[in-house]
Design a protein around this motif. Structure first.
Motif, mmCIF file in Angstrom:
data_model
loop_
_atom_site.group_PDB
_atom_site.id
_atom_site.type_symbol
_atom_site.label_atom_id
_atom_site.label_comp_id
_atom_site.label_asym_id
_atom_site.label_seq_id
_atom_site.Cartn_x
_atom_site.Cartn_y
_atom_site.Cartn_z
ATOM 1 N N ARG A 45 1.972 0.120 0.419
ATOM 2 C CA ARG A 45 2.685 1.134 1.211
ATOM 3 C C ARG A 45 2.108 2.531 0.992
ATOM 4 O O ARG A 45 2.047 3.338 1.923
ATOM 5 N N ARG A 65 3.340 -4.398 -3.413
ATOM 6 C CA ARG A 65 3.905 -3.888 -2.161
ATOM 7 C C ARG A 65 3.933 -2.352 -2.167
ATOM 8 O O ARG A 65 3.621 -1.715 -1.165
ATOM 9 N N HIS A 72 -3.750 -5.431 2.281
ATOM 10 C CA HIS A 72 -3.665 -6.882 2.139
ATOM 11 C C HIS A 72 -5.063 -7.505 2.232
ATOM 12 O O HIS A 72 -5.396 -8.411 1.457
#
Length: 454
Positions: free
Chosen positions: A19, A15, A25
């Motif tokens: 970011r 994650r 993804h």
């Protein structure tokens, strides 16, 4: 000995990378799907859902770009054991005897819940036929090779064999599987992963191909305890209220009956090493007799819950299509045929009494502690060639883990091997409904094993 580590980082790390813009993804899912076609991943999947997984990943990328706060699993690759219904597909459960049966009308609730989290479900994973073995060999769809050894083709463990190898190879951040006698914890242990068997009642079993309605548990494995808890929160539709605690002062019980018998040298050394590290970290490790463990074989006869209840599920298939079954699986299911209704009721009565006695014995302890399985993964060829070797290994693989299913308890398997050793699992267990407290214990023990809490 070990293969190159291709596993994905933990979800929290992924994650953060997304970011920062280090990856997306879509890139993660595309890489997982491409890797699923490589020789190392042979036999891991029975079906890939490439288009749907990529669509979920792209949706997550677009939502993140628009400033939408994503659920923890959104856009990340997850795998699904091939005993869960997916709308429009026939659920094979590792067999070929079901291939002509009608497709599922709807997703299993746990699959629907993962979709609601916007997870990228990359495909269905291979498994022991009808989930009835801890070894992981499948004569119909092939056997996924354990990812831990580049020289010797070793068993992946079962029955969630493909689920484990999908995570170990980095094809998924977590693998949705099931656990009836150890089917999450055994392959997690043999592949160096974390497996969490929750209390059975925590997650609905609707839409899961039944082995034993008394023992079947819907659960998952991943790279770490935190990742297992994220998946558990999604499939249970409620996070556990985990109150983190330090390792110092934990009181862990090591049973001296059954679970330490016949450990191979690697497992024995790894377990002793883990006990020493925990003791140095201030954990109170106490030996207890727990002689009730020796009663399970007698109390679970004749047939046992799995054979009796599986025969009820497969009676018609066995009558008309037995030649299409794995002969070893068919033989175990057939053990349930002669068991009477009176004997079956007796199984439940004896188990209920045993659970009450063991729960009393465990009061005051934070968890039970023992090796998950007493051996490292043996070579596939040895067990494929010999029924005697297969059933001997299967009994040993299931011995420690099954005790917790019989208890209706909850358990984690944590990797505890040294870097130059084949994977070894350390099992932490507790009574039914104690999932949140056990999770706190597992997090603390995991930190010690990883060198953070020693």
């Amino acid at each position: 000995m070990s293969m190159k580590n291709t596993a994905l980082p933990r979800i929290e790390v992924l994650r953060a990378q997304i970011r920062r813009g280090d990856t997306t993804h879509e890139a993660l899912v595309s890489r997982a799907l491409a890797s699923a076609e490589l020789p190392a991943a042979r036999h891991v999947f029975t079906r890939l859902h490439a288009d749907a997984a990529l669509a979920a990943a792209r949706h997550a990328d677009a939502a993140l770009k628009a400033g939408v706060q994503l659920p923890p699993l959104a856009g990340l690759p997850l795998s699904i054991k091939d005993l869960y219904d997916v709308a429009g597909e026939t659920t094979l459960a590792g067999s070929v005897a079901c291939r002509d049966e009608p497709p599922a009308a709807a997703d299993a609730p746990v699959v629907a819940r993962l979709r609601q989290q916007s997870a990228a479900l990359v495909g269905k994973t291979n498994m022991t036929e009808f989930a009835f073995s801890g070894v992981g060999i499948n004569p119909h769809h092939g056997t996924p090779r354990n990812a831990a050894d580049a020289q010797v083709a070793r068993i992946p463990g079962g029955s969630s064999s493909g689920a484990a190898v999908s995570v170990a190879l980095g094809l998924a951040v977590a693998g949705l599987g099931s656990d009836t006698g150890g089917s999450i914890r055994i392959p997690a242990a043999l592949n160096g992963l974390v497996g969490f068997k929750n209390t059975q009642a925590r997650v609905p079993r609707v839409g899961a191909f039944e082995l034993s309605r008394t023992l079947d548990t819907v659960c998952a494995m991943a790279r770490c305890v935190d990742d297992c808890l994220l998946v558990d929160a999604a499939i249970a539709d409620a996070p556990l209220a985990v109150r983190r605690r330090p390792a110092a002062g934990l009181r862990l019980a090591v049973p001296q009956t059954l679970v330490l018998d016949g450990l191979d040298a690697t497992v024995a050394h790894a377990f002793d090493r883990a006990l020493q590290r925990l003791s140095r970290a201030g954990v109170l490790v106490e030996s207890i007799p727990l002689t009730e463990l020796a009663e399970i074989g007698r109390l679970n006869a004749p047939g046992g819950f799995s054979s009796v209840e599986a025969f009820a599920v497969h009676r018609q298939r066995l009558a008309t299509r037995r030649a299409e079954f794995d002969p070893r699986v068919a033989a175990r299911i057939a053990l349930g045929e002669p068991v009477s209704a009176a004997d079956y009721i007796g199984l439940h009565d004896r188990r209920r009494d045993w659970i009450a006695r063991v729960e009393t014995r465990l009061q005051g302890f934070d968890a039970l502690l023992c090796p998950t399985v007493p051996m490292v993964a043996p070579p596939i060829a040895e067990l494929a060639a010999s029924d005697e070797a297969f059933f001997r290994a299967n009994g040993l693989l299931l011995r420690n883990t099954f005790a917790i299913n019989y208890l209706d308890g909850c358990a984690f398997s944590l990797p505890c091997q040294a870097p130059d050793e084949l994977p070894v699992g350390l099992m932490l267990s507790s009574v039914r409904g104690d999932d949140a407290r056990l999770a706190a214990v597992a997090l603390a023990v995991e930190a010690v094993l990883e060198g953070e809490g020693a």
